[in-house]
Design an enzyme around this catalytic site. Structure first.
Site, PDB file in Angstrom:
ATOM      1  N   SER A 161     -17.110  17.506   1.327  1.00  0.00           N
ATOM      2  CA  SER A 161     -16.176  17.494   2.312  1.00  0.00           C
ATOM      3  C   SER A 161     -16.954  17.957   3.681  1.00  0.00           C
ATOM      4  CB  SER A 161     -15.253  18.451   2.271  1.00  0.00           C
ATOM      5  OG  SER A 161     -14.718  18.714   3.554  1.00  0.00           O
ATOM      6  N   GLY A 187       0.778  -1.304   0.000  1.00  0.00           N
ATOM      7  CA  GLY A 187       0.036   0.160   0.217  1.00  0.00           C
ATOM      8  C   GLY A 187       0.867   1.214   0.120  1.00  0.00           C
ATOM      9  N   ARG A 211     -15.269   7.452  13.479  1.00  0.00           N
ATOM     10  CA  ARG A 211     -13.861   8.306  13.427  1.00  0.00           C
ATOM     11  C   ARG A 211     -14.482   9.831  13.406  1.00  0.00           C
ATOM     12  NH1 ARG A 211     -11.791  10.542   9.275  1.00  0.00           N
ATOM     13  NH2 ARG A 211     -12.642   9.394   7.793  1.00  0.00           N
ATOM     14  N   GLY A 253      -0.887   4.642   0.356  1.00  0.00           N
ATOM     15  CA  GLY A 253      -1.654   5.730   0.881  1.00  0.00           C
ATOM     16  C   GLY A 253      -0.949   6.423   1.749  1.00  0.00           C
ATOM     17  N   LEU A 254      -1.456   7.284   2.864  1.00  0.00           N
ATOM     18  CA  LEU A 254      -0.976   8.042   3.625  1.00  0.00           C
ATOM     19  C   LEU A 254      -0.136   7.000   4.680  1.00  0.00           C
ATOM     20  CD1 LEU A 254      -3.250  10.739   4.613  1.00  0.00           C
ATOM     21  CD2 LEU A 254      -1.181  11.112   3.500  1.00  0.00           C
ATOM     22  N   GLU A 295      -6.089   2.969   7.787  1.00  0.00           N
ATOM     23  CA  GLU A 295      -7.295   2.327   8.019  1.00  0.00           C
ATOM     24  C   GLU A 295      -7.401   0.862   8.327  1.00  0.00           C
ATOM     25  OE1 GLU A 295      -9.866   3.757   4.639  1.00  0.00           O
ATOM     26  OE2 GLU A 295     -11.688   2.851   5.554  1.00  0.00           O
ATOM     27  N   HIS A 302     -18.255   5.312   3.862  1.00  0.00           N
ATOM     28  CA  HIS A 302     -17.206   6.373   3.573  1.00  0.00           C
ATOM     29  C   HIS A 302     -15.905   5.934   4.278  1.00  0.00           C
ATOM     30  CE1 HIS A 302     -14.731   9.789   3.078  1.00  0.00           C
ATOM     31  NE2 HIS A 302     -14.545   9.917   4.381  1.00  0.00           N
ATOM     32  N   ARG A 360     -20.082  12.595  12.624  1.00  0.00           N
ATOM     33  CA  ARG A 360     -20.501  11.885  11.350  1.00  0.00           C
ATOM     34  C   ARG A 360     -21.798  11.178  11.674  1.00  0.00           C
ATOM     35  NH1 ARG A 360     -14.995  11.349   8.111  1.00  0.00           N
ATOM     36  NH2 ARG A 360     -14.672  13.525   7.817  1.00  0.00           N
ATOM     37  N   HIS A 366     -21.073   8.645   5.979  1.00  0.00           N
ATOM     38  CA  HIS A 366     -20.850  10.005   5.875  1.00  0.00           C
ATOM     39  C   HIS A 366     -22.066  10.693   5.665  1.00  0.00           C
ATOM     40  CE1 HIS A 366     -18.857  13.842   5.265  1.00  0.00           C
ATOM     41  NE2 HIS A 366     -17.804  13.255   5.549  1.00  0.00           N
TER      42      HIS A 366
END
Lengths: 670, 249
Positions: A296, A52, A465, A54-55, A455, A431, A349, A278
């Site tokens: 957003s 992966g 979250r 991603g971040l 995640e 989401h 959320r 979300h």
């Protein structure tokens, strides 16, 4: 690990969660002071696989490379820069208190634990809040162009579940800028030869040798070949399982196959029922849609959410006889401001999504389906002027217009002296997934040498979250947590050579991948992958979605069995095993989504309480708020695979231990 | 929403070395469906007929990952301005229209299959210098160094590039100047990027040349077709950075 047998079932011993000694604020420092390290000469001998980009994945791979480890880094897209973290819009939280509004590490920690409805692991969350400030420093040093004030200092905005402004942002493209920052550090390590990058590869299995994760089987998506890779440790940064629902804000290639492969090998899967819905997504508009688009959460800083007060007005709006801007102020029900005066439109959320569903269920919803609510900027535009509002949200307005043909910044109507602008229509959508592979404090799964970050793991967000916390957690894990904790494991591996990929364990794993592939190609039935996936998504949304009951979950489990049967006996995959074959790759993923769907339903059925994103209709207060059961469900539900997909998984509990925070009912009203 | 029928004239190519050709497909869709969802519908029909679906790239489907490409009716990302292919809706086309769909055509982006190309060259350019050389953990407090809002905003505008390759596809020379200049500009505009400024410009331009991208003749097609409206002024800045770096050598 040796589980403890109790009257309540199997329990993970407290020691195996590896939570360090001492008060919560000192645990991470204590850990770092006493963990084992690997010296620079030995780091060169050790190889780590990171799946992966991603971040979490990109930051972990680059930081491990900087430290001197050899890293093999895999991504499913054609470039590490395209991982789905890139689509995160709103921002990243940190406890800098630059706004002098009373923020602190403790307050970010507290808000996150409360936001997660007291189902996160306290010690992990404190560490997350603690390193949040380092992340901002790191990103600014990478040239991430965060929004700034005219004085040259960093700007902040507010997100749901907080009463301070602690969110750092780069227009509505914060995820993009943070990911490109991590990607730039990753590129430096690739150029230096410390990280080897494999693009258009998908992990199919984790290879265990003598009880430790020692490698992976990955498919080259261009040639169609299965390839073997070995290492001293394997890190999964493969994201969440939201696409189980088919329609979600996830990208097309987001899947849970790597996590499910680990689960099938014996890694516990924790809290799968905790799925985030979300509140502000563009509503579903037909049966041909391939994904849902998020608007957003930052829009809730200035946007006000409403439906009409009157059912007759709602009906007219549904029939298209009038527009949102035709409804005057006094006929609008700003239901979040009404129900939650202290947090208003910025409630978390899960709360906002449920409130929208409640209004739509009662018939007040808008859009031709009755399944939408308005997000309105009239008040903000009248107060600040259209230029300021466009500066803040212009790209989101444009995105909304491109999809729906309606511009939220355009004047819709003038009633008396008041200008009413076209409101957006929004509705909740899948989401993010708070559940994930179980990890200890070191982010190691229940399999030795296998780590899960971002995640992909379960630890920090509990049952819900907060906005702008996913970016924080991904980068915290990758830059500041895993690079430390993995050394505690690798320190006694320095004399172990990197295993050969000709070991029988690799032979066997690859053989199984090939056999599964042949099975899929041999079925030659009548259903396309997408048609079965859409049906799966429909069942998940209908019976395991925003509101669940014992009956709905049992129905889901029965229907999922049928889906599995259709998949196994009547699937059609075109083409062959050679070369690029996207239908075949999607079929592999669908097999795992079905397993995941069952796992979500089992967990939701077991958890006889409502908390965060998990809402069981049987368990609610008179006001319709989630009703937790701390006496019986104050634990992490870990699911243990029982050898095949047709047997229900076994439940193992990790009791939660809160030392710093008093567990209480979540309140956003006062 | 209104229904529509379009003919898609799609480039099919079995592999990198195979001979490609256009094939026509008729598909029913509607104005509120996106272009890529229309391709999904077509693929679903092809699978039903047990034919091979059309291979194309897409991922986020909200215009930010840069994975989708496609040359549609002679324009990278189709007729809409400031939008990617995945953000293109069928209301942009007419009922009954024939829509021509091709992959990016550039020597530096070889075709993998049908509409999918290999854009690895972009990663290689970034690896040549698109970063600040420092290790995680050593950064000073983020607010220790004020940065003018104007510079930060300009850097943000450059950093908005999604690396899709539309600029190369649009350019008659197949030049990657807009892509390279956007990255060089982001770093050149911010204080943290100053130390390696000259080295970065030299190395990234050298890598771009090595990988077979063409030269820039300032036609501006790249910027006109860019889905993120990356400005041509970035190229002017890159030229200045490069000349300054060469002079300092």
């Amino acid at each position: 690990m040796e589980l403890i047998k109790t009257a309540d079932g199997l329990v993970i011993p407290a020691a195996d969660s590896k939570i360090p000694e001492g008060p919560v604020a000192e645990k991470w420092t204590n850990y770092k002071d006493h963990q084992k390290l690997v010296n620079p000469a030995n780091k060169r001998k050790l190889t780590v696989i990171v799946v992966g980009t991603g971040l979490a994945g990109a930051s972990a791979a680059s930081t491990l490379g900087e430290l001197g480890f050899n890293v093999l880094n895999f991504c499913i897209q054609d470039s590490p820069r395209r991982a789905h973290s890139i689509a995160a819009q709103g921002g990243i939280n940190a406890a800098k208190n630059y706004q002098n509004d009373g923020d602190s590490v403790y307050r970010l920690f507290y808000d996150t634990v409360k936001g997660g409805d007291y189902r996160a692991r306290e010690a992990n969350v404190y560490r997350l809040a603690e390193v949040s400030n380092n992340i901002i420093d790191q990103c600014v040093a990478q040239c991430v162009p965060f929004a700034r004030e005219y004085g040259g200092l960093l700007a902040n905005r507010s997100f749901g579940g907080a009463q301070v402004s602690r969110t750092f942002y780069a227009k509505g493209q914060t995820g993009q800028q943070l990911l490109l920052g991590a990607y730039s550090s990753l590129n430096r390590q690739i150029e230096l030869g410390k990280v080897k990058s494999f693009n258009r590869y998908e992990m199919h299995d984790v290879v265990m040798v003598d009880g430790r994760a020692r490698g992976i089987i990955a498919k080259n998506l261009v040639t169609g070949e299965f390839e073997r890779f070995s290492a001293h440790a394997v890190v999964l940064a493969t994201g969440g399982y939201g696409n189980t629902y088919f329609l979600s804000t996830n990208a097309m290639s987001c899947n849970c196959s790597a996590a499910v492969a680990a689960y099938r090998k014996g890694a516990y899967f924790a809290n799968p029922a905790f799925v985030q819905i979300h509140p502000t997504c563009i509503p579903v508009h037909g049966d041909k849609q391939s994904k849902l688009t998020l608007m957003s959460e930052s829009l809730r800083n200035d946007g006000r959410i409403w439906v009409p007060k009157d059912l007759e007005t709602a009906k007219k709006l549904q029939k298209g006889e009038i527009k949102g801007s035709d409804v005057p102020e006094e006929e609008r029900d700003y239901y979040l401001e009404r129900r939650y005066p202290a947090f208003g439109n910025l409630v978390p959320r899960d709360v906002a999504s449920r409130a929208a569903k409640e209004r739509c269920d009662k018939g007040f919803g808008v859009n031709n389906t009755g399944l939408a609510v308005f997000l309105d900027f009239s008040e903000a535009i009248n107060r600040l002027g259209i230029d300021t509002v466009r500066q803040r949200y212009g790209n989101l307005f444009d995105m909304y217009e491109e999809i729906t043909d309606v511009n939220p910044g355009e004047l819709g109507n003038k009633i008396g002296d008041t200008c009413y602008y076209n409101p957006m229509m929004i509705f909740p959508a899948i989401h993010y997934t708070m559940g994930g592979l179980w990890v200890d404090y070191e982010l190691q799964t229940s399999l030795k040498g296998l780590y899960a970050i971002g995640e992909c793991n379960f630890s920090d967000h509990g049952a819900n979250r907060l906005g702008a916390s996913a970016l924080m957690q991904g980068l915290a894990d990758g830059y500041f947590v895993l690079p430390y904790t993995i050394q505690n494991y690798l320190s006694d591996q320095i004399s172990v050579p990197c295993p050969s990929t000709s070991l029988p364990e690799f032979d066997e794993a690859e053989k199984q991948c090939r056999a599964r592939q042949q099975q899929l190609l041999d079925i030659q039935g009548n259903h396309s992958v997408d048609s079965i996936h859409k049906e799966l998504g429909h069942i998940m949304w209908e019976y395991v979605g925003m509101a669940r009951t014992k009956e709905s979950l049992e129905t889901a489990l029965a229907k999922l069995k049928e889906i599995r049967k259709t998949f196994e006996t009547d699937l059609y995959v075109p083409g062959s095993a050679e070369g690029y074959n996207n239908e075949l790759d999607k079929a592999f993923r669908l097999r795992d989504f079905i397993t995941m769907g069952e796992l979500i339903a089992y967990d939701a059925l077991n958890r006889n309480e409502s908390c965060g994103g998990h809402f069981r209709e049987e368990y609610q207060t008179e006001e319709g708020e989630a009703k937790r059961d701390d006496e019986n469900y104050f634990y992490v539900a870990c699911w243990d695979y029982q050898g095949n997909d047709n047997t229900a998984p076994a439940l193992i509990k990790e009791p939660l231990q809160y030392e710093a925070i008093k567990v209480q009912t979540r309140n956003y009203k006062s | 929403m209104s229904k529509m029928t379009v003919t898609l004239r799609v480039w099919r190519q079995a592999g990198p070395k195979a001979q490609g050709e256009f094939k026509n497909y008729t598909v029913e869709t509607d104005t509120d469906t996106s272009f890529l969802e229309t391709l999904d519908i077509l693929n679903e029909q092809l699978v039903e007929k047990k034919e091979e679906p059309i291979a194309f790239d897409s991922d986020c489907r909200e215009g930010i990952c840069g994975m989708c490409s496609l040359y549609i009716n002679g324009h990278p990302h189709g007729p809409a301005t400031g939008a990617t292919t995945c953000q293109l809706y069928m209301r942009r086309f007419k009922d009954g229209e024939t829509i021509t769909v091709e992959p990016w055509r550039s020597a530096a982006f070889p075709v993998i299959k049908d509409l999918i190309v290999d854009r690895n060259a972009f990663d290689k350019i970034q690896q040549a210098g698109g970063y600040v050389s420092f290790n995680c953990g050593g950064a000073q407090d983020a607010n220790d160094l004020p940065i003018s809002k104007v510079a930060a905003d300009m850097a943000m505008d450059s950093a908005t590039c999604i690396g899709c390759g539309a600029c190369v596809a649009a350019c008659k020379n197949g030049s990657a100047m807009l892509f390279v200049s956007a990255k060089v500009s982001q770093f050149a505009l911010l204080p943290q990027g100053q130390v390696e400024r000259a080295r970065r410009a030299r190395k990234m331009v050298a890598k771009m040349d090595e990988l077979g991208f063409g030269n820039c003749t300032n036609t501006g097609a790249c910027s006109a077709e860019c889905p993120k409206n990356i400005s041509l002024s970035n190229i002017a800045r890159l030229n200045r950075e490069f000349i300054a770096a060469k002079c300092a050598e």
